[in-house]
Every structure is written in structure tokens, then in C-alpha cells.
Design an enzyme around this catalytic site. Structure first.
Site, PDB file in Angstrom:
ATOM      1  CD  GLU A 274      -2.704  -1.361   1.633  1.00  0.00           C
ATOM      2  OE1 GLU A 274      -2.937  -0.364   2.646  1.00  0.00           O
ATOM      3  OE2 GLU A 274      -4.182  -1.847   1.845  1.00  0.00           O
TER       4      GLU A 274
ATOM      5  CD  GLU B  67      -3.874  -6.303   3.184  1.00  0.00           C
ATOM      6  OE1 GLU B  67      -4.812  -5.365   4.125  1.00  0.00           O
ATOM      7  OE2 GLU B  67      -2.370  -5.712   3.789  1.00  0.00           O
TER       8      GLU B  67
HETATM    9  C1  BG6 Z   1      -4.298  -2.405   4.934  1.00  0.00           C
HETATM   10  C2  BG6 Z   1      -3.531  -3.075   5.380  1.00  0.00           C
HETATM   11  O1  BG6 Z   1      -4.543  -1.150   4.311  1.00  0.00           O
HETATM   12  O2  BG6 Z   1      -5.667  -3.026   5.071  1.00  0.00           O
HETATM   13  C3  BG6 Z   1      -3.385  -3.907   6.295  1.00  0.00           C
HETATM   14  O3  BG6 Z   1      -2.638  -3.589   4.036  1.00  0.00           O
HETATM   15  C4  BG6 Z   1      -4.395  -3.526   7.372  1.00  0.00           C
HETATM   16  O4  BG6 Z   1      -2.081  -3.543   7.305  1.00  0.00           O
HETATM   17  C5  BG6 Z   1      -5.911  -3.606   6.675  1.00  0.00           C
HETATM   18  O5  BG6 Z   1      -4.227  -4.020   9.140  1.00  0.00           O
HETATM   19  C6  BG6 Z   1      -6.999  -3.452   7.564  1.00  0.00           C
HETATM   20  O6  BG6 Z   1      -7.181  -2.083   8.277  1.00  0.00           O
HETATM   21  P1  BG6 Z   1      -7.091  -2.328   9.491  1.00  0.00           P
HETATM   22  O7  BG6 Z   1      -7.256  -0.750   9.208  1.00  0.00           O
HETATM   23  O8  BG6 Z   1      -8.918  -2.488   9.587  1.00  0.00           O
HETATM   24  O9  BG6 Z   1      -6.162  -2.721   9.778  1.00  0.00           O
END
Ligand code: BG6
Length: 474
Positions: free
Chosen positions: A165, A372
Site C-alpha cells: 500500500e 488483501e
Molecule cells: C490494509 C493494510 O490497509 O488494511 C493492513 O495493508 C490493514 O495492514 C488492513 O490491517 C485492514 O485495515 P485496518 O485498519 O482495519 O486494520
């Protein structure tokens, strides 16, 4: 277009899930590991520190066995830079090398393909003090680190991801505890996009080096890509959507894939006296780098309208990875009334997943690896050790269905590695916001047993993988 006959998932599709070192491992200063910027940052109020996380450092065998039980074909995890190089450069920590050797071997024992992210929000604290990505030397720091990883793990690791990211780091770095601005900075935009430039060059050089050292490996970027919709068909809203698409998405992929700066972004930087400075070799490195695939994180789309703000009224940074902001005269992010939201306020848009992937494939013609995607929720462990997370199953059903629609549209996919394999610490909302298929028995401040429990989504995903995506039923 709705397909009557959906094409099947490819035979060797990489079904798995993701994590990142600073969010899952714990042991933050153990066995020679140095502190990263995450270990020294101020912890968001009401959330726990990162000393223990899910304790994967000590429990990786149990975790990988559970992933194998689900039938994982891949596990995407990141390597903590400071476990390998406690000070970010210089002396290598043998215990750190050993840990990831063990983790990789444990995956391979079960036929799980390790997918390694080289940098996931965890700049070594020592390098942070030296200006982090703002220091032109950061390019070499990263390339040297990448070389150590290729030398030590390249004989077994086929899939590499450069920077997680990078676009989120650039748009909201300080909010997630990394990417800082020097004091007395007079042109914030220029400083931020100079840091971004260093990351782009570092990524390009790491990709070139990977291909030189490991001819059979595959490497790609891992930005967070969300198609941006115009709020209405008003032409000004369409321009706003193109602006934010360029700033949020295409800047990163145009550079990674074609080695060029996106024209809309470049003109915007020019207007603000914020174009980055190139040093000799930058341009060539960017042109010579060719990813083998596009890794990307997808949570939801964004919707924008035209902005009629003055620069003076502009809101500071993006709230988090997905929530909006306004850039004066460029775009204004608005809610999409067609979409439901998670308990944490993120919009849910499975069809947007298909739209995003179709767009990416038409622009870049490279296979896509989902690194993700997932639902953050408050899960409850019942007295008999169950977690009934039907909401997560529904989220995944809807998103996986849209991957298949996109495959049927002709998009090439390598795999699906949603967030997250196991509960871990959220970037800024602590332990209460859970994403895993595996529940970890701990609270924000009470570490409890740290035992693992299979959620309902665990059994469901196992069935999905066993049927290669054909059986999505509950
Ligand atoms: C992504 C990141 O932006 O989202 C992760 O790569 C992150 O590190 C994931 O944990 C979910 O976001 P959050 O803020 O709900 O943990």
C-alpha cells in the site's frame, strides 16, 4: 453483462490469506529484533501495543498447521525489516534469518506457497530517525535489504511483493504511524511526493534485482486499488473521479508497469511546485523494471464529486485506508448511497471488486493477485469455543463470486489472499477489529490464553478451497 456460464477458477489458483509482521508476530524486541517505527509510535488511544499481537512468532507451527487444515495453497506474510537488520542497515541478525527460514519451510512442508511482502508499514526506527523515505539513501537501504532476502530465501520463495500500500502511505502515512514530515516543511505536497518517488525508485530497483538474482521468481507491487466512481453523471464529477483515480490508483500502477508518471498527477504536482527531484539513474531504473503480476489490496470503491473548496479549507489527510478526504478543486469524497457499510464504517462493494479488476486488467494486461480483501468486525467467542461469523462468510461469498464474474470477463487472476489468515492487530483500531478465519483468544489489554479457535468462516473457506471456488454455499 451477467454471465450465464461462469468460467471456473484456474486449476493452480492460489487460495490463501494474508498477514503482516508487525500486526501478527509480536516478539517485537525479541531474539535481536530492532524496533520499527511501529514499535516506537504513539499507540492509538484505547488500543493495545504491538509487543505480543497474535504471538505468531512463537506459534507459527500451530498457525501454519491450521492454514494447512483449511487447504491453503498460499500464505502471504511480510518480513520484519528489523528482525533481519535490527538497525535497518549493516549487521544481519542470524536469529531473524532463521525465523523466516523456519516459517517458509513450515509453509512448504504443507505445500503452501509463501508470498512475501518485503515492506509492510514497518520502517526500522533507526532509519526513521534518519528521515525514512524522505532520505534519498532510502532507495539503497531498501535494495540492500531486498538483496539479503533474495539471497537467503530466493531458493524457495517464488512470489515477492515490494511495498504494501505505497499509495496509502503517501495519502495517509502519518495516520497509520509511518511516513513523517520534517519540521518546518514548507511544501508538504512536494515532500510527500519526493518520499513517494524514493519508494517508486526503490521498488523498481528491487524488481530489477529480483529478476537478475532469481530468474524463476515473480515479483509485483501491492498497492490498495479501488475504482473511483463519479457521484453523478455531471461531467465535473467525472473529471473529479478521473482525478482521484489518477492520484489514488494509476500513479502507482502506471509507474510500476510502464515506468512512467501518470500525466494527470504530474500536472497537478507541477501546478503545486511539487514535482519530485530525479537523480541520475532513476528514470532508467523505472523504465527497466517490469512486474510479473499486479498484487493489490481491495476493500471497497470510492465515490467522489467535484470540489469547489479553496485550498485553505482543505482537510488534512485521509482518515484511514478507505475513508475520504477532499482535495481543493480536485475531488471531494462522498458516501455512496447504494452501498452498505461494515460495523467500522467502510463501504462494502463486491461488484466494485469486479469493476476494479476489469479496469486494472484492461490498463495493464498483467495477471492479478489479490493480496488483501476482507471484513473487519467485532467477533464473539461463545462458551463452547465457536465464532459464528456468518457476516464474514456473506462478505466473502459476494466477493469471490465477483472474482469469478471477472474471470469470465477475461481477467487473469493468480490467486486470492484475503485479510487476514488469523486475527491480528488492526492498523489503528487495535484487537477489537478482527478479520481472521482463526480467532485468537485475547482482548485489547488482557492477553488471556492466546489460544486459537476455528471460526465458522474457517470451515466455510475450507470447503471453498476444496471445491476450487465452485461451492460457495454456507
Ligand atoms: C490494509 C493494510 O490497509 O488494511 C493492513 O495493508 C490493514 O495492514 C488492513 O490491517 C485492514 O485495515 P485496518 O485498519 O482495519 O486494520
Amino acid at each position: 453483462m451477467k454471465h450465464k456460464r461462469l468460467k471456473p477458477f484456474p486449476k493452480d489458483f492460489l487460495w490463501g490469506a494474508s498477514s503482516s509482521a508487525y500486526q501478527v508476530e509480536g516478539a517485537s524486541l525479541e531474539d535481536g529484533k530492532g524496533p520499527s517505527c511501529q514499535d516506537v509510535k504513539e499507540i492509538p488511544e484505547g488500543t493495545s501495543d504491538l509487543k505480543v499481537c497474535a504471538d505468531q512468532y512463537h506459534r507459527y507451527k500451530e498457525d501454519i498447521a491450521l492454514m494447512a487444515e483449511m487447504g491453503f495453497k498460499s500464505y502471504r506474510f511480510s518480513i520484519a525489516w528489523t528482525r533481519i537488520l535490527p538497525k535497518g542497515t549493516g549487521e544481519v541478525n542470524p536469529k531473524g534469518i532463521e525465523y523466516y527460514n523456519n516459517l517458509i519451510n513450515e509453509c512448504l512442508k504443507y505445500g503452501i506457497e509463501p508470498i512475501i511482502t518485503m515492506f509492510h508499514f514497518d520502517m526500522p526506527a533507526t532509519l526513521d530517525e534518519r528521515g525514512s523515505w524522505g532520505n534519498p539513501d532510502s532507495v539503497q537501504w531498501f535494495v540492500d535489504f531486498a538483496r539479503i532476502l533474495y539471497e537467503n530465501y530466493g531458493d524457495r520463495v517464488k512470489y515477492w511483493l515490494t511495498i504494501n500500500e505505497q499509495n496509502v502511505l503517501t495519502l495517509s502515512g502519518p495516520v497509520i504511524g509511518t511516513l513523517h514530515l520534517p519540521e518546518n516543511c514548507t511544501n508538504v505536497l512536494k515532500e510527500i511526493y519526493q518520499q513517494n518517488h524514493h519508494m517508486l525508485v526503490a521498488q523498481a530497483k528491487a524488481m530489477v534485482l529480483c529478476h537478475e538474482m532469481l530468474p524463476n521468481a515473480k515479483i509485483g507491487p501491492a498497492p490498495n486499488i479501488s475504482l473511483v466512481y463519479p457521484a453523478t453523471c455531471k461531467p465535473e464529477d467525472v473529471i473529479a473521479a478521473q482525478n482521484f483515480n489518477a492520484i489514488r490508483n494509476w500513479l502507482y500502477l502506471d509507474m510500476a508497469v510502464y515506468g512512467i508518471y501518470n500525466a494527470i498527477v504530474w500536472s497537478w504536482l507541477e501546478e503545486n511546485d511539487a514535482t519530485p527531484t530525479f537523480v541520475p539513474g532513476d528514470k532508467e531504473a523505472m523504465k527497466n523494471a517490469h512486474p510479473d503480476f499486479i498484487g493489490f489490496n481491495y476493500y471497497n470503491t470510492a465515490t467522489v464529486a467535484a470540489s469547489d473548496l479553496d485550498a485553505a479549507e482543505e482537510t488534512a489527510l485521509m482518515g484511514d485506508q478507505q475513508s475520504g478526504r477532499e482535495m481543493a478543486g480536485i475531488f471531494k469524497q462522498v458516501d455512496n448511497p447504494n452501498l452498505p457499510k461494515t460495523e467500522f464504517g467502510w463501504e462494502i462493494d463486491p461488484v466494485g471488486f469486479r469493476a476494479t479488476t476489469r479496469e486494472m486488467y484492461s490498463r495493464y494486461h498483467l495477471p492479478l493477485l489479490v493480496t488483501e480483501n476482507g471484513l473487519g468486525a467485532y467477533d464473539t467467542l461463545t462458551e463452547d469455543g465457536k465464532v459464528h461469523d456468518a457476516y464474514r462468510i456473506h462478505y466473502y461469498q459476494d466477493h469471490i463470486r465477483q472474482i469469478q464474474e471477472s474471470i469470465s470477463d477475461g481477467t487473469e487472476f493468480l490467486g486470492y489472499n484475503p485479510w487476514s489468515a488469523i486475527d491480528l492487530i488492526s492498523t489503528h483500531e487495535g484487537m477489537v477489529k478482527r478479520y481472521g478465519f482463526i480467532y485468537v483468544d485475547r482482548d485489547e489489554f488482557d492477553l488471556k490464553t492466546l489460544d486459537r479457535f476455528r471460526k465458522d468462516s474457517f470451515y466455510w473457506y475450507k470447503k471453498v478451497i476444496a471445491s476450487n471456488g465452485e461451492d460457495l454455499s454456507e
